[in-house]
Design a protein around this motif. Structure first.
Motif, PDB file in Angstrom:
ATOM      1  N   SER A 298      -2.360 -60.149   6.198  1.00 14.99           N
ATOM      2  CA  SER A 298      -2.624 -60.718   7.519  1.00 14.99           C
ATOM      3  C   SER A 298      -3.725 -61.762   7.425  1.00 14.99           C
ATOM      4  O   SER A 298      -4.627 -61.822   8.251  1.00 14.99           O
ATOM      5  CB  SER A 298      -3.014 -59.602   8.504  1.00 14.99           C
ATOM      6  N   GLY A 299      -3.650 -62.586   6.401  1.00 12.41           N
ATOM      7  CA  GLY A 299      -4.726 -63.528   6.168  1.00 12.41           C
ATOM      8  C   GLY A 299      -4.436 -64.946   6.614  1.00 12.41           C
ATOM      9  O   GLY A 299      -5.334 -65.687   6.986  1.00 12.41           O
ATOM     10  N   LYS A 300      -3.181 -65.362   6.558  1.00 10.89           N
ATOM     11  CA  LYS A 300      -2.817 -66.752   6.847  1.00 10.89           C
ATOM     12  C   LYS A 300      -1.997 -66.796   8.132  1.00 10.89           C
ATOM     13  O   LYS A 300      -0.789 -66.572   8.127  1.00 10.89           O
ATOM     14  CB  LYS A 300      -1.998 -67.302   5.669  1.00 10.89           C
ATOM     15  N   PRO A 301      -2.648 -67.052   9.273  1.00 12.84           N
ATOM     16  CA  PRO A 301      -1.935 -67.004  10.553  1.00 12.84           C
ATOM     17  C   PRO A 301      -0.758 -67.974  10.599  1.00 12.84           C
ATOM     18  O   PRO A 301      -0.851 -69.119  10.137  1.00 12.84           O
ATOM     19  CB  PRO A 301      -3.012 -67.396  11.568  1.00 12.84           C
ATOM     20  N   ASN A 302       0.333 -67.504  11.161  1.00 11.79           N
ATOM     21  CA  ASN A 302       1.512 -68.331  11.379  1.00 11.79           C
ATOM     22  C   ASN A 302       1.478 -68.784  12.838  1.00 11.79           C
ATOM     23  O   ASN A 302       1.766 -68.000  13.744  1.00 11.79           O
ATOM     24  CB  ASN A 302       2.771 -67.520  11.077  1.00 11.79           C
ATOM     25  N   ILE A 303       1.101 -70.035  13.049  1.00 14.96           N
ATOM     26  CA  ILE A 303       0.941 -70.556  14.412  1.00 14.96           C
ATOM     27  C   ILE A 303       1.985 -71.644  14.637  1.00 14.96           C
ATOM     28  O   ILE A 303       1.852 -72.758  14.121  1.00 14.96           O
ATOM     29  CB  ILE A 303      -0.479 -71.119  14.640  1.00 14.96           C
ATOM     30  N   PRO A 304       3.045 -71.356  15.390  1.00 14.91           N
ATOM     31  CA  PRO A 304       4.058 -72.373  15.662  1.00 14.91           C
ATOM     32  C   PRO A 304       3.482 -73.526  16.479  1.00 14.91           C
ATOM     33  O   PRO A 304       2.518 -73.355  17.233  1.00 14.91           O
ATOM     34  CB  PRO A 304       5.117 -71.612  16.472  1.00 14.91           C
TER      35      PRO A 304
END
Length: 599
Positions: A298-304
């Motif tokens: 859960s380290g690299k946020p996936n932000i659309p």
């Protein structure tokens, strides 16, 4: 069934295995394995995390490794009796290799090996100073100008990274980096753990205030120090943070806070990394041999990026940025997503009297917490399991001994039980319009986690809010933002003061791209997943977690992470690999991870 006949038959197989290995007769070893069989090796024979399938897979592995690693002396573990149930004999075993000692679990069908787990536990001549080898601590007698333990510790901390260089640098000081740091400390591997937060544990403290562990306490122990008997079953996030901070101090981990990696480059000629660190405003350059990315699942946020986000007048947060519900009382909140974080955040916002709407974009697997504990985990990780003699270490090994190729076959019946037990609960969710799934093959939460690391929620109360209509549910894809609303593809318009993007996290090699280079990230390839060819886990079949806790295509670069259970269990095997390399031991790797997917 426990009897001498089962023991004798098991010992006969082990005697045959030992004789064939000693003679270098790979054909004879192959003949001991059933046609449908699996040998899962954790570092002991392959210097890798590798599962080979069938007699031919066993033969191929031993052809490459037997001369180098020399597995031998397989025995029934002292104090353990083989057991037979349903035509399967299960036996705990110990063994040796050229460089180490290990233990494992063997299952026989018709007196042939069906599954074999071999896990390295220690390196000969480089054992941990524990048990009878523990240090004395006090130095009896008189000595002028003697340094105290604290003075020596402070001197070592002041020197490492400046006057002397660490052998290993771990990027990320959450539970993964801390567990590995503790393992390496006990093995005498000079290591620095780097983390950008002010204190160990802030990774947990900084998350939304209702966050707690959804896994029970028996599943979540760290190495060396177990949680005390009065610890709560489900740990609140700030209590986790305090435990990690305490653990870091007690285990004497060289932990640099307020330290952010700006750039890392690998020098092929020297075989070392150059890691540029901003340590609380001071630029420090570290030159370790090994670099471990412990930046977490859960380290690299996936932000659309949706059209109109720039013109939205309200607030947009990724779930990792959301602190809690307090300032949103009476406000309209849209949460995009329907997995663990989305449910937790929706429930907390509802408790704070916010007007909450969940946007479900794809189906979600939901399992009730108590059902998961009793049916899914109870045999290995529960108070009853502890009372029956099931230690954490044995439970980890039992879980690890099931090859990923057939694990779903053991999981499907458990989730069928949960579906039947909680039929009324699921009927309520479906009536509310919630789109449920049980994984592509009905194998449920654990396989979803192992295959893709997403797509599920362990219900601790939020589902009832959806069933009751207290948290509103809409389904569809986000199309664009307007000044005061989120608009879905079907035209549904959701007014919002706050939009929380509970949209998950990307592959861990995204951090490699940011901190090292896109070229290195592509060289390593996708991190996590089994190659099961199910949703979000494309094939081909890998047989192990991609690039986790094992050598990668980028020399001296490693990935470590996962939940607390995985951080505890697999940190040992990664630590042993690093220690062996530091000591110059021969470490020929069998089955180096191939790259099929770049991200």
């Amino acid at each position: 069934m426990l009897d001498s006949t089962v023991t004798t038959r098991t010992q006969t197989v082990l005697d045959s295995l030992n004789a064939a290995l000693a003679a270098g007769d790979i054909g004879a070893v192959k003949d001991l394995f059933a046609a449908d069989s699996y040998w899962r090796d954790l570092v002991a024979v392959t210097w890798n995390l590798k599962t080979v399938e069938g007699p031919e897979g066993v033969a191929d592995m031993l052809t490459a490794q037997l001369e180098h690693t020399q597995p031998s002396n397989f025995e029934i573990q002292a104090g353990e009796m083989p057991a037979e149930e349903g035509g399967v004999t299960t036996a705990w075993v110990t063994f040796e290799t050229k460089t180490g000692r290990g233990w494992g679990l063997m299952r026989l069908k018709d007196d042939r090996i069906w599954t074999l787990l071999t896990a390295l536990q220690e390196l000969k001549g480089h054992e941990e100073n524990r048990g009878k080898r523990r240090p004395m601590g006090a130095e009896h007698g008189a000595q002028k100008n003697r340094s105290s333990w604290l003075e020596r510790k402070q001197a070592d901390e002041a020197s490492l990274g400046y006057d002397t260089q660490p052998y290993t640098v771990i990027v990320g000081g959450g539970q993964g980096g801390i567990a590995l740091g503790a393992r390496l400390k006990q093995l005498g591997v000079p290591t620095i753990v780097l983390d950008k937060h002010d204190r160990p544990g802030d990774q947990w403290r900084s998350r939304y205030k209702s966050l707690c562990l959804h896994d029970p306490i028996w599943y979540d122990h760290l190495p060396y120090i177990k949680f005390p008997d009065n610890w709560p079953v489900f740990t609140p996030k700030d209590k986790v943070g305090d435990w990690l901070e305490m653990y870091t101090k007690v285990m004497e981990i060289n932990y640099w806070t307020r330290s952010e990696v700006e750039k890392a480059t690998y020098d092929e000629a020297s075989g070392k990394w150059k890691v540029e660190v901003n340590r609380d405003g001071e630029k420090v350059v570290l030159e370790p041999t090994q670099l471990v990315m412990a930046t977490g699942m859960s380290g690299k946020p996936n932000i659309p990026n949706f059209p109109g986000m720039d013109s939205f007048k309200g607030t947009i947060q990724h779930s990792s940025q959301h602190k809690g519900p307090d300032e949103w009382t009476g406000k309209k909140v849209v949460v995009v997503g329907s997995n663990n974080s989305a449910h937790d955040i929706c429930a907390a916002l509802w408790e704070a009297d916010a007007d909450v709407t969940m946007v479900q974009r794809s189906s979600t697997h939901i399992v009730r917490s108590d059902s998961l504990m009793e049916i899914g985990l109870g045999a290995l990780y529960s108070e009853e399991a502890v009372a029956s003699g099931m230690t954490t270490e044995k439970a980890d090994m039992v879980f690890a001994s099931l090859p990923y190729k057939i694990m779903h076959e053991f999981q499907i019946p458990l989730y069928d039980q949960m579906r039947e037990r909680d039929a009324e609960f699921y009927a309520g969710l479906e009536k509310a319009g919630f789109d449920l799934d049980w994984g592509d093959d009905g194998s449920g939460l654990f396989m979803k986690y192992l295959r893709r690391g997403s797509g599920y929620y362990i219900d601790v109360g939020a589902s009832q809010l959806i069933i009751d209509g207290e948290v509103k549910l809409v389904k569809g894809q986000v199309d664009h933002f307007e000044e005061d609303a989120v608009v879905l593809a079907d035209g549904t318009r959701l007014e919002a003061d706050l939009v929380v993007m509970a949209t998950g996290f990307g592959s861990m090699n995204g951090w490699a791209a940011d901190l090292i280079s896109q070229g290195v990230a592509d060289k390593v390839g996708k991190v996590w997943g089994l190659g099961s060819d199910t949703t979000k886990d494309p094939g081909p079949w890998e047989g192990e977690q991609r690039n986790m806790w094992k050598p990668t295509q980028q020399e001296h670069l490693w990935f470590h992470g996962g939940n607390l259970h995985q951080s505890r269990h697999y940190s040992l095997y990664l630590a042993l690999q690093l220690k062996a390399r530091m000591e110059g031991l021969e470490t020929p790797v069998y089955g180096l991870q191939e790259v099929h997917h770049l991200s």
